[in-house]
Write a protein that holds these residues in place. Structure first.
Motif, mmCIF file in Angstrom:
data_model
loop_
_atom_site.group_PDB
_atom_site.id
_atom_site.type_symbol
_atom_site.label_atom_id
_atom_site.label_comp_id
_atom_site.label_asym_id
_atom_site.label_seq_id
_atom_site.Cartn_x
_atom_site.Cartn_y
_atom_site.Cartn_z
ATOM 1 N N UNK A 96 -42.719 58.632 -8.594
ATOM 2 C CA UNK A 96 -41.894 59.443 -9.482
ATOM 3 C C UNK A 96 -42.459 59.475 -10.895
ATOM 4 N N UNK A 97 -42.872 58.302 -11.379
ATOM 5 C CA UNK A 97 -43.486 58.208 -12.709
ATOM 6 C C UNK A 97 -44.771 59.033 -12.747
ATOM 7 N N UNK A 98 -45.569 58.960 -11.668
ATOM 8 C CA UNK A 98 -46.818 59.731 -11.608
ATOM 9 C C UNK A 98 -46.560 61.236 -11.636
ATOM 10 N N UNK A 99 -45.556 61.664 -10.853
ATOM 11 C CA UNK A 99 -45.224 63.092 -10.803
ATOM 12 C C UNK A 99 -44.696 63.571 -12.158
ATOM 13 N N UNK A 100 -43.866 62.748 -12.797
ATOM 14 C CA UNK A 100 -43.307 63.092 -14.115
ATOM 15 C C UNK A 100 -44.418 63.157 -15.159
ATOM 16 N N UNK A 101 -45.370 62.225 -15.064
ATOM 17 C CA UNK A 101 -46.498 62.198 -16.000
ATOM 18 C C UNK A 101 -47.334 63.476 -15.871
ATOM 19 N N UNK A 102 -47.550 63.913 -14.623
ATOM 20 C CA UNK A 102 -48.298 65.150 -14.384
ATOM 21 C C UNK A 102 -47.573 66.335 -15.007
ATOM 22 N N UNK A 103 -46.248 66.353 -14.871
ATOM 23 C CA UNK A 103 -45.450 67.433 -15.463
ATOM 24 C C UNK A 103 -45.548 67.394 -16.996
ATOM 25 N N UNK A 104 -45.414 66.202 -17.585
ATOM 26 C CA UNK A 104 -45.474 66.077 -19.048
ATOM 27 C C UNK A 104 -46.814 66.558 -19.601
ATOM 28 N N UNK A 105 -47.881 66.374 -18.821
ATOM 29 C CA UNK A 105 -49.205 66.857 -19.251
ATOM 30 C C UNK A 105 -49.192 68.374 -19.440
ATOM 31 N N UNK A 106 -48.448 69.072 -18.584
ATOM 32 C CA UNK A 106 -48.380 70.535 -18.701
ATOM 33 C C UNK A 106 -47.642 70.942 -19.980
ATOM 34 N N UNK A 107 -46.827 70.030 -20.511
ATOM 35 C CA UNK A 107 -46.086 70.299 -21.751
ATOM 36 C C UNK A 107 -46.735 69.613 -22.957
ATOM 37 N N UNK A 108 -47.863 68.969 -22.716
ATOM 38 C CA UNK A 108 -48.595 68.241 -23.772
ATOM 39 C C UNK A 108 -47.714 67.195 -24.459
ATOM 40 N N UNK A 109 -46.914 66.499 -23.659
ATOM 41 C CA UNK A 109 -46.044 65.461 -24.247
ATOM 42 C C UNK A 109 -46.097 64.164 -23.446
ATOM 43 N N UNK A 110 -47.219 63.933 -22.738
ATOM 44 C CA UNK A 110 -47.315 62.731 -21.909
ATOM 45 C C UNK A 110 -47.374 61.444 -22.718
ATOM 46 N N UNK A 111 -47.626 61.564 -24.042
ATOM 47 C CA UNK A 111 -47.689 60.348 -24.875
ATOM 48 C C UNK A 111 -46.347 59.618 -24.897
ATOM 49 N N UNK A 112 -45.228 60.358 -24.725
ATOM 50 C CA UNK A 112 -43.906 59.710 -24.714
ATOM 51 C C UNK A 112 -43.777 58.735 -23.543
ATOM 52 N N UNK A 113 -44.195 59.190 -22.361
ATOM 53 C CA UNK A 113 -44.135 58.322 -21.177
ATOM 54 C C UNK A 113 -45.178 57.209 -21.273
ATOM 55 N N UNK A 114 -46.357 57.534 -21.780
ATOM 56 C CA UNK A 114 -47.409 56.512 -21.930
ATOM 57 C C UNK A 114 -46.950 55.392 -22.876
ATOM 58 N N UNK A 115 -46.252 55.775 -23.941
ATOM 59 C CA UNK A 115 -45.725 54.784 -24.884
ATOM 60 C C UNK A 115 -44.662 53.916 -24.205
ATOM 61 N N UNK A 116 -43.755 54.562 -23.462
ATOM 62 C CA UNK A 116 -42.701 53.827 -22.756
ATOM 63 C C UNK A 116 -43.318 52.829 -21.770
ATOM 64 N N UNK A 117 -44.333 53.265 -21.032
ATOM 65 C CA UNK A 117 -45.008 52.388 -20.063
ATOM 66 C C UNK A 117 -45.751 51.249 -20.765
ATOM 67 N N UNK A 118 -46.361 51.569 -21.907
ATOM 68 C CA UNK A 118 -47.071 50.537 -22.680
ATOM 69 C C UNK A 118 -46.092 49.472 -23.170
ATOM 70 N N UNK A 119 -44.885 49.902 -23.557
ATOM 71 C CA UNK A 119 -43.844 48.959 -24.004
ATOM 72 C C UNK A 119 -43.373 48.078 -22.850
ATOM 73 N N UNK A 120 -43.227 48.667 -21.661
ATOM 74 C CA UNK A 120 -42.819 47.903 -20.482
ATOM 75 C C UNK A 120 -43.855 46.820 -20.166
#
Length: 203
Positions: free
Chosen positions: A83-107
């Motif tokens: 699910x995270x992978x699919x969401x990340x792929x979607x965020x890339x299409x919106x050029x906003x994947x840094x939000x998820x990358x930051x959340x994952x980095x915090x985890x």
């Protein structure tokens, strides 16, 4: 294998290749490359769009059910690796994947036990995502940015909590609803539903 002897098949083959136009040789190389890619290409699932190649994966632990659970809540989506992978792929299409990358980095940061590593990781995350004009700056307010900056002076596993929570809320309220409406997720749910139906009809 080369051969200097007259009448050698290898020599005549080399001469034959040398006499071919360069464009023919280039086409042959291109065809060989394409065939190689097709032969080694992993199966991408059944009819899923190219923007969602990583969905469903080869490990199927009832992945059909898992895909349908993603729309139950944002938490359900984040609990699922695919699910995270699919969401990340979607965020890339919106050029906003840094939000998820930051959340994952915090985890990942919260799991750090060494105090030395904690401090160096904290600085690295801050410089990459949080500080003003960071290379992958996340969308948080000035106050949260300053609170996070102060937290770095005595870095603990909780020093990004506020910034992480703000980013999570932004994704949940903004990007997540669009992901659920996206063509890639709609395709996945159709595939998951049809799999579930065919499974029931065989039992």
């Amino acid at each position: 294998m080369s051969c200097w002897m007259p009448g050698c098949p290898a020599l005549s083959m080399c001469r034959g290749l040398a006499s071919l136009p360069i464009t023919c040789l280039e086409r042959a190389k291109d065809l060989k490359t394409r065939l190689g890619i097709l032969l080694h290409k992993p199966e991408l699932g059944h009819g899923i769009g190219t923007s969602s190649k990583l969905q469903l994966g080869s490990r199927r632990r009832d992945s059909s059910q898992e895909v349908l659970e993603w729309k139950e809540s944002f938490d359900q989506l984040l609990k699922s690796k695919s699910g995270v992978n699919a969401f990340h792929t979607f965020l890339k299409t919106e050029f906003s994947e840094e939000n998820l990358d930051f959340w994952l980095a915090c985890e990942d940061f919260k799991k750090t036990r060494s105090k030395t590593k904690l401090a160096s990781k904290a600085n690295r995350i801050f410089e990459e995502f949080v500080q003003s004009e960071a290379p992958r700056e996340v969308n948080i307010d000035h106050e949260t940015r300053e609170i996070t900056r102060k937290n770095l002076s005595g870095a603990t596993s909780a020093c990004f909590n506020e910034a992480q929570a703000k980013t999570r809320t932004l994704m949940e309220k903004d990007s997540y609803p669009r992901f659920l409406k996206s063509a890639s997720y709609q395709d996945m749910t159709k595939q998951a539903t049809s799999r579930g139906t065919s499974k029931r009809s065989h039992t």
